[in-house]
Design a protein around this motif. Structure first.
Motif, short mmCIF file in Angstrom:
data_model
loop_
_atom_site.label_atom_id
_atom_site.label_comp_id
_atom_site.label_asym_id
_atom_site.label_seq_id
_atom_site.Cartn_x
_atom_site.Cartn_y
_atom_site.Cartn_z
N GLU A 141 0.94 -1.26 0.00
CA GLU A 141 0.02 0.04 -0.12
C GLU A 141 0.85 1.22 -0.07
O GLU A 141 0.43 2.16 -0.64
CB GLU A 141 -1.09 0.14 1.19
CG GLU A 141 -2.06 1.19 1.25
CD GLU A 141 -2.75 1.05 0.13
OE1 GLU A 141 -3.34 2.14 -0.52
OE2 GLU A 141 -3.08 -0.28 -0.45
N ARG A 144 1.72 1.88 -3.62
CA ARG A 144 0.80 2.46 -4.20
C ARG A 144 0.51 3.88 -4.01
O ARG A 144 0.20 4.64 -4.88
CB ARG A 144 -0.62 1.56 -4.18
CG ARG A 144 -0.54 0.28 -4.70
CD ARG A 144 -1.94 -0.39 -4.61
NE ARG A 144 -2.15 -0.97 -3.21
CZ ARG A 144 -1.78 -2.11 -2.98
NH1 ARG A 144 -1.49 -3.02 -3.69
NH2 ARG A 144 -2.37 -2.78 -1.80
N THR A 145 1.00 4.38 -2.79
CA THR A 145 0.61 5.69 -2.36
C THR A 145 1.76 6.59 -3.24
O THR A 145 1.50 7.44 -3.74
CB THR A 145 0.89 5.83 -0.85
OG1 THR A 145 0.00 5.05 -0.08
CG2 THR A 145 0.91 7.22 -0.48
N THR A 148 0.66 6.95 -6.80
CA THR A 148 -0.59 8.02 -6.80
C THR A 148 0.19 9.24 -6.73
O THR A 148 -0.31 10.25 -7.43
CB THR A 148 -1.53 7.73 -5.66
OG1 THR A 148 -2.07 6.31 -6.00
CG2 THR A 148 -2.65 8.55 -5.95
N ARG A 149 0.98 9.49 -5.71
CA ARG A 149 1.73 10.88 -5.57
C ARG A 149 2.55 11.15 -6.62
O ARG A 149 2.46 12.50 -7.06
CB ARG A 149 2.63 10.73 -4.45
CG ARG A 149 3.04 12.11 -3.88
CD ARG A 149 3.80 11.92 -2.51
NE ARG A 149 2.62 11.67 -1.48
CZ ARG A 149 2.85 11.37 -0.43
NH1 ARG A 149 4.22 11.19 0.13
NH2 ARG A 149 2.11 11.22 0.68
N GLY A 151 1.99 10.40 -9.96
CA GLY A 151 1.09 10.43 -11.07
C GLY A 151 0.34 11.95 -11.00
O GLY A 151 0.21 12.92 -11.70
N ALA A 152 0.09 12.46 -9.66
CA ALA A 152 -0.51 13.62 -9.18
C ALA A 152 0.63 14.74 -9.66
O ALA A 152 0.29 16.08 -10.14
CB ALA A 152 -0.70 13.86 -7.78
#
Length: 218
Positions: A141, A144-145, A148-149, A151-152
């Motif tokens: 997890e 995955r964080t 995501t970060r 990608g942002a």
């Protein structure tokens, strides 16, 4: 815009109830007569051992261990600086892993009132299987964080392609101290007063992971 290197950190944390409690205690006496101290200590240790074995038989105790009798002697100093008579110390240490916390409370309240018995404390843990599973889930997890970060960040820069090029535990890419991914130790409980009611229940354990990741975005 040319390729941009994005370095991020991903964290995740869960709290989970303890599954086992490890209780440590000792039976210890001292006195001027070595033979008497040793004999009495062994006699007081026998019912403690028997009480643990009985609970192992009922399933309340998963495993236990006992150290050999330890004996030492010393000549203490008096307040005026003179050596006093020889004093002998004897002790037997025990550790028991409980699966039944209600029975743990009953047992600790019982044995802590016995002569010579001192309960050192209680450590709250997960089973090895649960700990391994939860650590893997938490680490995944955290990754995955990080994804995501990253990608942002890329989106904010108007970039659409994000590819990972490096990932590691915290501290291996940067100089930060690595995060502990193992369950944190819980507080220990002191022995209760003689005859006092007691309910031992550990707080939830925290399992956390932190990773660092590097991406190329374009």
């Amino acid at each position: 815009m040319s390729e941009v290197v994005i370095t991020v950190r991903g964290e995740h944390e869960v709290r989970i109830a303890p599954e086992r409690a490890i209780v440590t205690l000792s039976v210890a006496l001292d006195g001027p007569d070595r033979e008497a101290v040793v004999s009495r200590t062994l006699a007081l240790a026998d019912p403690v051992r028997a009480s643990i074995v009985a609970r192992e038989g009922s399933g309340a105790v998963e495993s236990w261990s006992s150290r050999r009798l330890a004996v030492r002697s010393e000549r203490p100093w008096s307040n005026d600086g003179t050596r006093l008579a020889l004093v002998h110390h004897a002790s037997v240490d025990f550790a028991a892993t409980f699966t039944d916390f209600a029975e743990l409370s009953t047992w600790v309240a019982e044995v802590s009132a016995w002569d010579g018995v001192s309960v050192s404390g209680t450590s709250w843990i997960l089973t090895p299987e649960t700990r391994a599973r939860v650590e893997q889930e938490v680490a995944a997890e955290a990754v995955r964080t990080a994804v995501t970060r990253a990608g942002a960040y890329a989106t904010a820069l108007g970039l659409t392609r994000v590819e990972p090029i490096e990932i590691a535990d915290a501290g291996l890419i940067t100089d930060h101290t690595a995060a502990d991914m193992a369950p944190k130790a819980m507080r220990a409980f002191a022995a209760p007063p003689s005859g006092a009611g007691l309910e031992l229940q550990g707080d939830d354990l925290t399992v956390s992971a932190t990773v660092e990741a590097r991406f190329v975005a374009a």
